[in-house]
Each structure stands twice: as C-alpha cells, then as structure tokens.
Design an enzyme around this catalytic site. Structure first.
Site, short mmCIF file in Angstrom:
data_model
loop_
_atom_site.label_atom_id
_atom_site.label_comp_id
_atom_site.label_asym_id
_atom_site.label_seq_id
_atom_site.Cartn_x
_atom_site.Cartn_y
_atom_site.Cartn_z
N HIS A 133 0.83 -1.20 0.00
CA HIS A 133 0.00 0.00 0.00
C HIS A 133 0.87 1.26 0.00
O HIS A 133 2.07 1.20 0.20
CB HIS A 133 -0.93 0.03 1.22
CG HIS A 133 -2.14 -0.84 1.07
ND1 HIS A 133 -2.14 -2.17 1.38
CD2 HIS A 133 -3.40 -0.55 0.64
CE1 HIS A 133 -3.33 -2.68 1.15
NE2 HIS A 133 -4.12 -1.71 0.70
N LYS A 137 -0.71 4.91 4.51
CA LYS A 137 -1.63 3.99 5.17
C LYS A 137 -1.17 3.77 6.61
O LYS A 137 0.00 3.44 6.85
CB LYS A 137 -1.71 2.66 4.42
CG LYS A 137 -2.73 1.70 5.02
CD LYS A 137 -3.00 0.52 4.11
CE LYS A 137 -4.01 -0.44 4.73
NZ LYS A 137 -5.31 0.21 5.02
#
Length: 239
Positions: A133, A137
């Site tokens: 990600h 995040k």
C-alpha cells in the site's frame, strides 16, 4: 441519496466524486470532531466512513444513535467492532463494515475462499500473504490482508492464526510493504518444493473502493440491521 462523509481525505474526495456522478448529494463532510456537525436522519440518508482508526468508533456509533445507517471502510479499529454492532442493533440502525469495498476485491475474496478449501488437505503447501500500500496507510497489515488470512484459517484446521512476517509453522506470515502511490496490491501464495500457486488483486486507483462504498450505501438506505458485502453483491448480481 443524501450522504454524510466521515473523513474527507483522499478516499473521501474520491467517494464524493463517484457519488455525485451517480446522482447523489454530499450534504456533510466531517473532517474533524463529529460533534461539531448537526447530523440527523431527516437530513442524511447514509453516512460513509473512511476516517482514521482513532475516530471511527465514535463516528459510527454517533450516527447509529441518530438512526443514520453507516457504511464503514476504516480499518485498524476492529477491537470495538462487536461493541459497534451491539449499539447498532440497540438503536435499530443499519451497518455495513468491509475491509475493502472494491467489487473486484470481493470477487477475489470468493476466489480465496474457494482456493483455501481446495488446498486445506495438501500438507506440502504453505500459505503466505503479501500486501503493498501507499506510505500514508496507517495500519499494517491491511484489513484486506487480515480478511484473506482469516478466510484461510476458517477452512484449514492445520493453520491456527497469522502473524506479521515472523510466523510459526502453523501460522500464515503476512508481509506488509509501503511504497509511494500504491492504492493496494494483495497476493495469496501457496508454496511447495514442487511448485507455487498465486492469486493476486491489483488496484489501479481508489475509484474501485469508492464505487463499492457508494453502491453499499445505496443498498443500505432505508434498511435496518447488520449486513456485509456478500449481501450487497447478491443484490447487485441477482438479475
């Protein structure tokens, strides 16, 4: 449909764009304390929560107490999930939580569950999960990776749990990587001395997550109860 956005970061702004393109109206954008906003069931049909883990429980349960249905995609707060469900039922509200609202990811979940069932008797194969990600995040591993691991654990009696990277033989190692501008990539791998089997989902943008959340909101409007994305997909594909 009148929508309250709980969290107005990158996902919130993408949801707003998708919602407007589908003829909906965003009437409230909560970017700080939800108590600063006048929300009620007369002015809001559905709240969509993509806030931060520390704010999610308060955001969600405040809406329940105002009989506002909630779609939540915030991860990292699930220690309070059962408590939230209880409040939802007590307040006669409605709730859908999903670790990932992408329609493609939810199809990926179905594939993962099917593959896990096929692999559970093959002791030569070990399972592992990798998720990648963007660097902003906040939680690791991702909620989607945890959901994938839990699906495997549910059908495979040889696997007792999962761990972030350092796993025992009867656990699934989950590897979390953070790279610039990656919306989300998830890979489930079964490895043996003979060969490897992989299934993989790669998100190309946040639009898939946003579209799924809005569709979930459309499904939840005027309902009471606790639902999942399986319910949404069943309704979506029933014809």
């Amino acid at each position: 449909m009148k929508i309250a956005l709980l969290g107005y970061g990158r996902m919130g702004k993408t949801i707003e764009k998708i919602a407007k393109s589908r003829g909906h109206e965003v009437v409230v954008k909560v970017s700080d304390d939800i108590d600063n906003y006048d929300l009620d069931a007369e002015s809001v049909d559905v709240a969509i929560d993509f806030s931060v883990p520390t704010a999610a429980f308060k955001n969600i349960t405040t809406c329940f107490r105002k009989q506002i249905p909630v779609v939540s995609g915030t991860t990292g707060w699930l220690d309070d999930y059962e408590k939230a469900k209880k409040i939802c039922s007590e307040e006669n509200s409605a709730f859908i939580y999903a670790s990932n609202f992408s329609l493609g990811v939810n199809i990926f979940f179905e594939l993962n569950q099917k593959l896990a069932g096929m692999m559970q008797s093959l002791e030569d194969y070990s399972a592992e999960i990798e998720e990648i990600h963007h660097t902003k995040k906040l939680d690791a591993p991702s909620g989607t990776a945890i959901s994938l691991a839990e699906q495997i654990i549910d059908v495979n009696p040889r696997i007792k749990g999962w761990q972030l990277e350092d796993a025992d033989k009867d656990e699934i190692p989950v590897y979390a990587k953070r790279e610039e501008d990656v919306p989300g990539t998830h890979t489930v791998k079964y490895d043996s001395e003979i060969d490897s089997i992989e299934i993989k989902h790669t998100a190309k943008s946040r639009q898939g997550f946003a579209l799924g959340a809005v569709i979930a909101g459309e499904y939840l409007k005027d309902k009471t109860g606790i639902f999942t994305m399986k319910d949404v997909l069943s309704d979506l594909f029933k014809n």
